[in-house]
Design a protein around this motif. Structure first.
Motif, short mmCIF file in Angstrom:
data_model
loop_
_atom_site.label_atom_id
_atom_site.label_comp_id
_atom_site.label_asym_id
_atom_site.label_seq_id
_atom_site.Cartn_x
_atom_site.Cartn_y
_atom_site.Cartn_z
N TYR A 54 -46.09 72.86 -30.70
CA TYR A 54 -45.01 73.71 -31.18
C TYR A 54 -44.81 74.95 -30.30
O TYR A 54 -44.30 75.96 -30.77
N HIS A 65 -40.48 63.86 -32.90
CA HIS A 65 -40.85 65.25 -33.22
C HIS A 65 -39.84 65.82 -34.19
O HIS A 65 -38.67 65.41 -34.22
N TYR A 105 -38.60 68.61 -33.86
CA TYR A 105 -37.64 69.31 -33.01
C TYR A 105 -36.45 68.41 -32.66
O TYR A 105 -35.34 68.90 -32.48
N LYS A 147 -41.01 75.13 -38.75
CA LYS A 147 -40.80 74.69 -37.36
C LYS A 147 -39.32 74.48 -37.06
O LYS A 147 -38.86 74.74 -35.95
N TYR A 173 -37.28 76.54 -34.29
CA TYR A 173 -36.52 75.89 -33.22
C TYR A 173 -35.13 76.49 -33.10
O TYR A 173 -34.68 76.83 -31.99
#
Length: 371
Positions: free
Chosen positions: A91, A110, A112, A147, A151
Motif C-alpha cells: 500500500y 488489488h 487499488y 485504502k 488511493y
C-alpha cells in the motif's frame, strides 16, 4: 472442509478415492465430490476463468494465493480480499502510482484496481460510481475502505485548499482514526471491529479533483456502551482517554486511569495487546485537529464522553413507600451532570420521574430501578 483426492474406482453412485496427503483410501458418494482444476489454473488471478467453478476450487485457489501473500483475487467483477492479519508492503506510494490508469489485466489483483476503475469510469462516462465493501466481522472492510480513500486522495488531489488552509485530501484520510475511536470496538473475532455502517460520498469537480466529501453513519451499536461480552470491549475512545490523557486532563474530566473503576467498562476485556490505547488517543487528538475541531471543542467532547462513564456508575435503590426509586449515591450523577453541563436536580428528576404526556396533559411518572 475439502481434501484433494484421486479417484481409484467408479462404482456408479460412489467413488473409491485415495487422499493425496495421507494416501488413505475411502469410499464417498459422488454427490459429495467436486471436480478439481488442471494444474495450470493454480493461483489463478480471476476465478471466473476456472474450468470447474465450484466451492472447493474457489476455496483452494484463495488459500493457495493467501499462502503466497496474494490476498486479493478477482471473481468476475468482484474483488475478493482475505485478511492477512499482518502488515503487507502493498500500500505504499510506489504501489499506488503503479496502478494508476492501468487496465485490470496489466497488474495483479488489488483494491487499488477497483478504485482506479471506478475513478476512470466516472471521468470518461461522467456518471456517479459506487464501491460496495462488504463481509463478515474481521474480513477487512474498514482497512480496505481506508485504502480506497487513500488511493483517491493520492492520485486525484483537491481543487483548492480550504479557506482555513487545511488540506481536504489529508482530512479525508485522517477522519478514519476519529471514526474508529468513537465507533469501533473489540469483538471476539476482531480487535478493531466497526460497530456501525457508513456511507462515504466523495464529490469530484469537473477536472477530476476532489471537491468535497461527506459521511453518513447508520445502525450504531449503542447497546455496547452499557454491556459487553466477557471477551469484548466497549468503544475504543473510553480506554484511549483513560490511558492517554495527561493527569491534568483526567482531573478536568474527574476520571482515574483505571478502566475497572467504571461499571460500563468492567464487563469485558480491558486491555487488548494489539491496541496501544495511549498512542491511539494522541492520534485521535491530532486527527481531530486536522478536521478543524478546536481545542475547546475537543475538551467538551471528551468531557461529555467522560460523563457517560460517570453516569454508568450511578446506582439506584427502591423506595419503601412506593414503586419508584431514588439515586443511591449522588456523587456520580453530580459528576455526570457537571460533565454534561446540565442541572443535577433536573437530570435526576428526568431519570427517576420522567415527564410524559397523557391525553392532553403532562404528568410525572415514577420509575423503578429496572426501568
Amino acid at each position: 472442509g475439502f481434501a484433494k483426492a484421486v479417484v481409484l474406482e467408479d462404482n456408479g453412485d460412489s467413488y473409491k478415492v485415495q487422499k493425496a496427503q495421507s494416501n488413505e483410501e475411502l469410499t464417498v458418494k459422488k454427490e459429495d465430490t467436486q471436480q478439481i482444476n488442471p494444474p495450470k489454473f493454480e493461483k489463478l488471478e480471476d476465478m471466473a476463468n476456472l474450468t470447474y467453478l465450484n466451492e472447493a476450487s474457489v476455496l483452494h485457489n484463495l488459500r493457495q494465493r493467501y499462502y503466497s501473500s496474494m490476498i486479493y483475487t478477482y471473481s468476475g467483477i468482484f474483488c475478493v480480499a482475505v485478511n492477512p492479519y499482518a502488515r503487507l508492503p502493498i500500500y505504499t506510494k510506489e504501489v499506488i502510482n503503479s496502478y494508476r490508469g492501468k487496465r485490470r489485466t496489466e497488474m495483479p489483483p488489488h483494491i487499488y484496481t477497483v478504485a482506479d476503475e471506478s475513478y476512470q469510469t466516472m471521468i470518461q462516462q461522467r456518471e456517479n460510481q459506487s464501491i460496495l465493501i462488504t463481509g463478515e466481522s474481521g474480513a477487512g472492510k474498514t482497512e480496505n475502505t481506508k485504502k480506497v480513500i487513500q488511493y483517491f486522495a493520492s492520485i486525484c488531489g483537491v481543487e483548492s485548499k480550504s479557506t482555513d488552509g487545511s488540506n481536504l485530501d489529508e482530512q479525508l484520510v485522517r477522519c478514519n482514526p476519529v471514526l474508529e475511536a468513537f465507533g469501533n470496538a473489540k469483538t471476539i473475532k476482531n480487535d478493531n471491529s466497526s460497530r456501525f455502517g457508513k456511507f462515504i460520498r466523495i464529490h469530484f469537480g469537473a477536472q477530476g479533483k476532489i471537491h468535497s466529501a461527506d459521511i453518513e453513519r447508520y445502525l450504531l451499536e449503542k447497546a455496547r456502551v452499557t454491556y459487553q461480552n466477557p471477551d469484548e470491549r466497549s468503544f475504543h475512545i473510553f480506554y484511549q482517554m483513560l490511558k492517554g490523557m495527561e493527569p491534568e486532563e483526567l482531573k478536568d474530566c474527574l476520571l482515574t486511569n483505571n478502566p475497572n473503576n467504571y461499571a460500563l467498562l468492567s464487563n469485558g476485556d480491558v486491555i487488548v495487546d494489539s491496541l496501544a490505547d495511549k498512542e491511539l488517543y494522541l492520534e485521535t487528538q491530532q486527527c481531530m485537529g486536522v478536521l478543524n475541531f478546536s481545542k475547546e471543542m475537543q475538551r467538551k467532547i471528551f468531557k461529555f464522553t467522560a460523563g457517560v462513564l460517570h453516569l454508568g456508575n450511578t446506582t439506584l435503590k427502591a423506595n419503601k413507600r412506593d414503586e419508584g426509586c431514588t439515586i443511591d449515591d449522588a456523587q456520580w450523577i453530580d459528576k455526570a451532570c457537571h460533565m454534561f453541563g446540565v442541572n443535577a436536580v433536573e437530570m435526576t428528576k428526568a431519570l427517576i420521574k420522567p415527564r410524559i404526556k397523557v391525553g392532553s396533559e403532562y404528568v410525572h411518572k415514577g420509575q423503578n430501578a429496572g426501568q
